[in-house]
Enzyme design. Structure first.
Site, PDB file in Angstrom:
ATOM      1  N   ASP A 239      33.231  12.189   8.032  1.00 56.37           N
ATOM      2  CA  ASP A 239      32.300  11.324   8.759  1.00 56.37           C
ATOM      3  C   ASP A 239      33.053  10.076   9.230  1.00 56.37           C
ATOM      4  OD1 ASP A 239      30.215   9.809   9.711  1.00 56.37           O
ATOM      5  OD2 ASP A 239      28.986   9.923   7.900  1.00 56.37           O
ATOM      6  N   ASP A 245      34.481  -0.273  11.082  1.00 54.16           N
ATOM      7  CA  ASP A 245      34.024  -1.384  10.233  1.00 54.16           C
ATOM      8  C   ASP A 245      34.962  -1.572   9.040  1.00 54.16           C
ATOM      9  OD1 ASP A 245      31.842  -1.535  11.927  1.00 54.16           O
ATOM     10  OD2 ASP A 245      30.624  -0.223  10.657  1.00 54.16           O
ATOM     11  N   GLY A 280      28.569   8.976   5.173  1.00 54.51           N
ATOM     12  CA  GLY A 280      27.910   7.664   5.168  1.00 54.51           C
ATOM     13  C   GLY A 280      28.874   6.580   5.615  1.00 54.51           C
TER      14      GLY A 280
HETATM   15  O1  RIB Z   1      29.657   1.217  12.777  1.00 53.91           O
HETATM   16  C1  RIB Z   1      28.744   2.058  12.126  1.00 53.91           C
HETATM   17  C2  RIB Z   1      27.392   1.410  12.086  1.00 53.91           C
HETATM   18  O2  RIB Z   1      26.900   1.287  13.388  1.00 53.91           O
HETATM   19  C3  RIB Z   1      26.351   2.213  11.337  1.00 53.91           C
HETATM   20  O3  RIB Z   1      26.302   1.908   9.972  1.00 53.91           O
HETATM   21  C4  RIB Z   1      25.070   1.881  12.077  1.00 53.91           C
HETATM   22  O4  RIB Z   1      24.171   1.126  11.331  1.00 53.91           O
HETATM   23  C5  RIB Z   1      25.503   1.157  13.337  1.00 53.91           C
HETATM   24  O5  RIB Z   1      25.253  -0.176  13.234  1.00 53.91           O
END
Ligand code: RIB
Length: 297
Positions: A239, A245, A280
């Site tokens: 995933d 992030d 996730g």
């Molecule tokens: O970058 C991934 C995020 O983008 C997900 O967790 C979703 O909430 C969106 O904001």
């Protein structure tokens, strides 16, 4: 002190994993449903905390069960959530489809994230001291701009993840935040047609340092005229949600820890490759020890 202040979004992710992603107008059956905590800002905060930073989250959630659970999940990894406001709007939700190769499609209902204000971004009352401000574009641009403008006043260096991709105001770029786009976001941010033209245009606008995430190809650091490519790390992709992030959060944590740009991008690149092996947005986000072990090879 490795302080990271995240001004960003907080979502709950409703995820369906299926063999393939739907085309427009198409229904794909046979999927499996799961719920995860998400939001680019909150994911970045968790990535930074797991990487060893002392993290404060600034944002907004609803006065609802999703808001309660989202705050509890952040607090559980040691993040200071006292600056997350409860507002009269539902907590943000992302609907995510993930295919067999780990690729995703995401649609977001901003909800409470749209209430993050310039007042939140002004960072008033935070103590002076070194560290990093990390922000993203899932909250209103005026709040992002306020945070980037306020950061130097209290000693923070800015890292801006320009996601979802959109043009950045010239006065914001002129303050020279470190940018962490993927390839598409880089083009959207700059309005240029190719990677080098985009980097040149951003540098002309005042932003000299850009760390571009390239998926399985790794990352490219542009630091003025210097270009350093960090190769992709082999990974079994389950995933890819949250990989960017993780990259931004770890980059911020490493910079806050006084590491060089090159060391920080190398660590962020290794961390993103660990993240994609678990489902996730926050599954697989590595601890500091796991990142250091990956760097040792
Ligand atoms: O970058 C991934 C995020 O983008 C997900 O967790 C979703 O909430 C969106 O904001």
């Amino acid at each position: 002190m490795n302080r990271v202040v995240v001004v960003g979004s907080i979502n709950v992710d409703l995820v369906v994993t299926a063999d393939r992603l739907p085309r427009p107008g198409e229904t794909v059956g046979g999927g499996q449903f799961s719920r995860h905590f998400g939001g680019k800002g909150a994911n970045q905060a968790v990535a930074a905390a797991r990487a060893g930073a002392s993290v404060t989250m600034v944002g907004a959630v609803g006065r609802d069960a999703d808001g309660d659970a989202s705050l509890a999940a952040l607090a559980a990894v040691g993040i200071d959530v006292s600056r997350v406001r409860r507002v009269d709007a539902p907590t943000g939700v992302a609907i995510i489809a993930v295919d067999r190769s780990g690729e995703n499609q995401i649609v977001v209902a901003s909800g409470a994230n749209a209430e993050v204000s310039t007042e939140d971004g002004a960072l008033r009352g935070l103590p002076d001291g070194p560290g990093v401000l990390l922000t993203c574009l899932e909250i209103p641009m005026p709040a992002v701009a306020a945070a980037v403008m306020a950061a130097p006043r209290i000693g923070l260096r800015s890292v801006l993840n320009p996601a979802p991709g959109q043009r950045l105001p010239a006065d914001l770029l002129a303050t020279g935040p470190i940018l962490t786009p993927n390839r598409d976001e880089l083009l959207a941010t700059s309005g240029a047609a190719d990677l080098e033209a985009a980097l040149t245009s951003l540098a002309t606008g005042g932003t000299q340092v850009v760390a571009v995430t390239l998926g399985s190809e790794g990352a490219l650091l542009a630091d003025g005229d210097r270009r350093v490519h960090f190769p992709g790390q082999p990974a079994e992709v389950v995933d890819a949600t949250g990989a960017g992030d993780t990259f931004s959060g770890v980059l911020a944590a490493w910079i806050a820890d006084g590491r060089s740009l090159d060391e920080s991008v190398r660590a962020a690149n290794a961390a993103a490759a660990l993240k994609v092996t678990q489902p996730g947005a926050r599954g697989g986000m590595p601890t500091r020890q796991q990142i250091e072990a990956a760097l040792r090879g």
